[in-house]
Design a protein around this motif. Structure first.
Motif, PDB file in Angstrom:
ATOM      1  N   UNK A 103       5.312  30.654  20.666  1.00  0.00           N
ATOM      2  CA  UNK A 103       6.529  30.356  21.423  1.00  0.00           C
ATOM      3  C   UNK A 103       6.233  30.289  22.921  1.00  0.00           C
ATOM      4  N   UNK A 104       5.395  31.188  23.398  1.00  0.00           N
ATOM      5  CA  UNK A 104       5.048  31.208  24.817  1.00  0.00           C
ATOM      6  C   UNK A 104       4.261  29.971  25.233  1.00  0.00           C
ATOM      7  N   UNK A 105       3.670  29.277  24.253  1.00  0.00           N
ATOM      8  CA  UNK A 105       2.884  28.075  24.540  1.00  0.00           C
ATOM      9  C   UNK A 105       3.622  26.800  24.144  1.00  0.00           C
ATOM     10  N   UNK A 106       4.933  26.918  23.965  1.00  0.00           N
ATOM     11  CA  UNK A 106       5.753  25.720  23.827  1.00  0.00           C
ATOM     12  C   UNK A 106       6.303  25.411  22.459  1.00  0.00           C
ATOM     13  N   UNK A 124       7.480  30.607   9.066  1.00  0.00           N
ATOM     14  CA  UNK A 124       8.258  30.162  10.222  1.00  0.00           C
ATOM     15  C   UNK A 124       8.111  28.651  10.359  1.00  0.00           C
ATOM     16  N   UNK A 125       9.225  27.927  10.328  1.00  0.00           N
ATOM     17  CA  UNK A 125       9.220  26.464  10.360  1.00  0.00           C
ATOM     18  C   UNK A 125       9.306  25.952  11.792  1.00  0.00           C
ATOM     19  N   UNK A 126       8.505  24.924  12.089  1.00  0.00           N
ATOM     20  CA  UNK A 126       8.470  24.352  13.427  1.00  0.00           C
ATOM     21  C   UNK A 126       9.669  23.427  13.639  1.00  0.00           C
ATOM     22  N   UNK A 127      10.362  23.594  14.733  1.00  0.00           N
ATOM     23  CA  UNK A 127      11.403  22.649  15.109  1.00  0.00           C
ATOM     24  C   UNK A 127      10.742  21.316  15.443  1.00  0.00           C
ATOM     25  N   UNK A 132       5.703  17.941  16.813  1.00  0.00           N
ATOM     26  CA  UNK A 132       6.252  18.619  17.991  1.00  0.00           C
ATOM     27  C   UNK A 132       5.347  19.761  18.433  1.00  0.00           C
ATOM     28  N   UNK A 133       4.784  20.491  17.464  1.00  0.00           N
ATOM     29  CA  UNK A 133       3.846  21.563  17.808  1.00  0.00           C
ATOM     30  C   UNK A 133       2.648  20.999  18.549  1.00  0.00           C
ATOM     31  N   UNK A 140       0.990  22.036  27.207  1.00  0.00           N
ATOM     32  CA  UNK A 140       0.569  23.325  27.761  1.00  0.00           C
ATOM     33  C   UNK A 140      -0.903  23.294  28.159  1.00  0.00           C
ATOM     34  N   UNK A 141      -1.745  22.702  27.327  1.00  0.00           N
ATOM     35  CA  UNK A 141      -3.177  22.617  27.644  1.00  0.00           C
ATOM     36  C   UNK A 141      -3.389  21.848  28.947  1.00  0.00           C
ATOM     37  N   UNK A 142      -2.642  20.759  29.133  1.00  0.00           N
ATOM     38  CA  UNK A 142      -2.763  19.989  30.367  1.00  0.00           C
ATOM     39  C   UNK A 142      -2.407  20.813  31.585  1.00  0.00           C
TER      40      UNK A 142
END
Length: 461
Positions: A103-106, A124-127, A132-133, A140-142
């Protein structure tokens, strides 16, 4: 050889990105070498839905609790005990801290789905799903200063003694080399390499469909194995599920999976049943069906259901074959009509009391005197119209990979390689000797990606 980069991460999916972000947060200068073009970045992670997570109390979208021992027991059931318990428990135990890290990484999560994917306590399902993940992680990496080269095909890692001295790759039509201080391999299995699959499986592999990315060809894996890097796993073992027979050869993704098996009968080309369709809840058994189909004539199977079961599972991306009679359905699917009618009639006669039928849990509604039995959800197929699907073996990823220790480090027979780590599907065979547990591939990739990133950064610093 010199390099402006401390760490080269090979691959562009979940494990690679977790490694890259973790290393960058520890001050390392990181480059990601992704074979795919930008529009297809992310490997198989693009097609994922969820992350299996241990938790002692409700956590994020997860309800109740899912402890380490229960999680491990679930893994033992699907692998038949073929797992490295030490590594498995690291993945399980660490997963609890991963969810808030994600969550902290987006990454954003949503409540679990219903029906055969009712996993509110365990997954836990990704929105927005895996795409999107992947996009969140690249953003975030950028921001963390990670550079990404797309269509960068790594061809060779030069192993000299106990270290990787050089990375060779092609990019923009040129052959290039550089010498990072550390290398993390997160480039998946070899499932998109049909020749390699055929060497392992024989001619039946020609009929397999590849659910995920066409870019996981095992080039780096083969290169390292040829140089004596230790391997783990069986080349014939893989995450293989039954998918819609009309799916494309490559990259059909998770939407081509069919979740109707528990509420159906499944027959081969001779219209004969060959396995218990109601063995267990679908998330614990869906991954056995790819191998079951692979063992049938021409590597194909057929699902038969009736009208009352049509809305009990996730809708299929392609509509089912529909017919008013079983004989008509058999004709449309290329099955012998008389034999299909005989099989369905025998199945219906073996069904008993269905009053306790419950589609989302083991209900004990079973057949009697039938071989193979159907242990749950056994209701007569009697209500027209009737529906059918063809099933093919859909390979997600292969389990032959690089053997790692608890720090994700690779080794040869002479000992550890000082600057080489592996994460994700390319080392998952250490934990998945056979079978699969829904959402566990993402767990392995996240946990060991973070471990590899941390260890590589420590080495580089």
């Amino acid at each position: 050889m010199t390099s402006e980069y401390d760490i080269a991460v090979i691959g562009g999916g979940n494990a690679a990105l977790c490694a890259a972000m973790t290393a960058a947060e520890r001050g390392a200068k990181v480059v990601v070498l992704e074979t795919a073009p930008k529009t297809y970045r992310g490997g198989n992670s693009r097609h994922t839905r969820n992350f299996r997570c241990m938790h002692s109390t409700p956590l994020g979208p997860l309800v109740e609790a899912y402890g380490e021992d229960e999680y491990f027991e679930d893994l033992l059931k699907v692998t038949g005990g073929k797992t490295d318990e030490r590594l498995a428990r690291i993945a399980i135990r660490t997963s609890e801290e991963c969810l808030p890290w994600m969550e902290a990484h987006g990454v954003r999560f949503q409540p679990s789905l219903s029906g055969t994917l009712s996993l509110a306590r365990t997954n836990a399902f990704f929105m927005g799903g895996g795409k999107s993940l992947v996009n969140a992680y690249y953003r975030t990496a950028g921001k963390l200063g990670v550079d990404v080269l797309y269509e960068a095909n790594v061809t060779h890692l030069q192993l000299e003694g106990d270290r990787i001295s050089r990375v060779d790759y092609t990019h923009e039509g040129q052959h290039r080399s550089f010498a990072p201080r550390a290398v993390i391999v997160a480039s998946g299995g070899f499932q998109a390499n049909t020749d390699w699959l055929t060497r392992a499986w024989g001619p039946p592999a020609q009929n397999f469909l590849i659910r995920g990315t066409p870019y996981n060809r095992g080039v780096v894996l083969a290169d390292l194995l040829d140089q004596g890097v230790r391997s783990v796993g069986d080349p014939t073992q893989c995450h293989a599920v039954a998918i819609d027979g009309r799916a494309p050869k490559f990259d059909g993704g998770i939407v081509t999976r069919l979740d109707c098996v528990p509420f159906s009968i499944v027959v081969n080309k001779n219209a004969e049943r060959f396995h218990d369709e109601g063995e267990d809840v679908w998330p614990k058994r869906y991954a056995i069906w790819g191998r079951l189909i692979a063992n049938q004539l021409d590597q194909i199977g057929y699902v038969v259901i009736d009208a009352k079961s049509l809305d009990l599972f996730m809708p299929s991306v392609f509509p089912p074959v529909k017919a008013d009679t079983l004989e008509e359905l058999a004709d449309k699917m290329g099955l012998p009509p008389e034999k299909l009618l005989e099989t369905v009639t025998a199945f219906n006669a073996a069904c008993g009391d269905t009053s306790t039928f419950h589609p989302t849990e083991l209900d004990g509604v079973t057949t009697s005197g039938l071989t193979p039995p159907k242990s749950n959800w056994a209701r007569p197929i009697t209500e027209a119209p009737f529906y059918g699907y063809s099933l093919r073996t859909g390979v997600t990823f292969t389990y032959l990979g690089l053997k790692v220790d608890e720090k994700a480090r690779c080794s040869t027979e002479n000992g550890p390689i000082r600057n080489l780590w592996a994460a994700g599907e390319t080392m998952a065979g250490s934990i998945l000797g056979q079978g699969y547990l829904a959402g566990f591939g993402m767990t392995i990739g996240t946990v060991f990606g973070r471990i590899a990133g941390q260890e590589a950064a420590n080495h580089a610093n």
